[in-house]
Write an enzyme that holds these catalytic residues in place. Structure first.
Site, PDB file in Angstrom:
ATOM      1  N   SER A 275      49.880  45.640  65.847  1.00 62.27           N
ATOM      2  CA  SER A 275      50.241  46.731  64.937  1.00 62.27           C
ATOM      3  C   SER A 275      51.214  47.640  65.662  1.00 62.27           C
ATOM      4  CB  SER A 275      48.989  47.524  64.548  1.00 62.27           C
ATOM      5  OG  SER A 275      49.327  48.755  63.930  1.00 62.27           O
TER       6      SER A 275
ATOM      7  N   TYR B 142      41.537  52.690  66.995  1.00 69.60           N
ATOM      8  CA  TYR B 142      42.323  51.546  66.532  1.00 69.60           C
ATOM      9  C   TYR B 142      43.516  51.298  67.455  1.00 69.60           C
ATOM     10  CZ  TYR B 142      45.270  48.689  63.482  1.00 69.60           C
ATOM     11  OH  TYR B 142      46.058  47.687  62.969  1.00 69.60           O
TER      12      TYR B 142
END
Length: 278
Positions: free
Chosen positions: A133, A146
């Site tokens: 990501s 995250y």
């Protein structure tokens, strides 16, 4: 002999699209997911073997890899796509939520790699693609846990690329920007955790954050198409690509910002963008 790819997290989003992409290009596909009994699309396509795989379970990983090898004889590429996100301040997540995210996003990737890599070494070839990501390139407000998992996988990928090159195995990472998949719906948000002060702050910042993301996508002038990620996965397996790859107009814009200024200036710019003014 036809080539075979094993993909994790094929129930939706990038994983399902990647399975279709490889199948359309003539590959055998081991399409794995936690609940294969719910799948109604991939199991109707030729040369796709839908099977159960829970990346948090050693036994599940071993069985899926073994069953896939029994079905197609070898694994030429592995796509570690399974994962999920979550938004909150660090102290709003419970310890159990933090461990669970690392278990899937980091240790799950390692677990599947460790099961597949010996087979690739034996055949002296293979590709491993880890889906990360843009949160693996930069820290963002409300994404501390995250981001930590995705930074870990970016580092893991870079090291593995060096470790396994002598064995004929290519290892690459793909970092998507914000795409319209079920990822957001499956995210583990916890704005209600913590005391009143932090609940109020996280809800306010979260709303502003989503507004900024939407504005960035509008300014790019492009509609984010998840198929771009599936196509990039196939490209990274079949062509000579760098270790680190990004996908999406917003991701490219952010990477351009990272490369064009000192890191602290970039962090300060993000603060201005992402934190509400009042």
């Amino acid at each position: 002999m036809e080539k075979t790819v094993l993909i994790t997290g094929c129930s939706s989003g990038f994983g399902k699209l990647a399975a279709k992409k490889f199948q359309s290009e003539g590959w055998n596909v081991i399409a794995t997911m936690r609940s294969p009994e719910k799948e109604t699309e991939l199991n109707k396509l030729d040369n796709i073997f839908v099977t159960a795989l829970d990346v948090t379970s050693n036994e599940s990983v071993k069985k899926a890899v073994s069953d896939g090898l029994d079905k197609f004889g070898k694994i030429d590429a592995l796509v570690n796509n399974a994962g999920y996100g979550g938004h909150s301040f660090l102290e709003q997540f419970t310890e159990e939520q933090i461990y669970a995210m690392f278990e899937t996003n980091v240790f799950g990737v390692m677990r599947v790699c460790r099961e597949v890599l010996p087979h690739m070494r034996k055949q002296k070839s293979g590709s491993v693609i880890n889906i990360t990501s843009m949160a693996g390139y930069m820290g963002l407000t409300l994404t501390s846990t995250y981001s930590a998992t995705k930074w870990a996988v970016e580092g893991l990928t870079e090291s593995m690329a060096m470790e396994y090159k002598p064995f004929g195995i290519n290892v690459k990472a793909i970092a998507p920007g914000a795409f319209g998949t079920n990822f957001v719906a499956s995210s583990d948000n916890n704005f209600e955790g913590g005391d009143d002060e932090i609940q109020t702050a996280s809800a306010k910042i979260g709303a502003h954050f989503m507004t900024v993301v939407q504005q960035m996508q509008e300014q790019s002038g492009q509609v984010a198409d998840p198929q771009e990620v599936a196509d990039k996965i196939y490209e990274c397996v079949t062509e000579d690509m760098p270790v680190h790859n990004i996908v999406g107009a917003d991701a490219e814009m952010l990477k351009g910002m990272i490369d064009s200024m000192p890191r602290q200036q970039f962090i300060d710019t993000l603060d201005e963008m992402l934190l509400p003014k009042d």
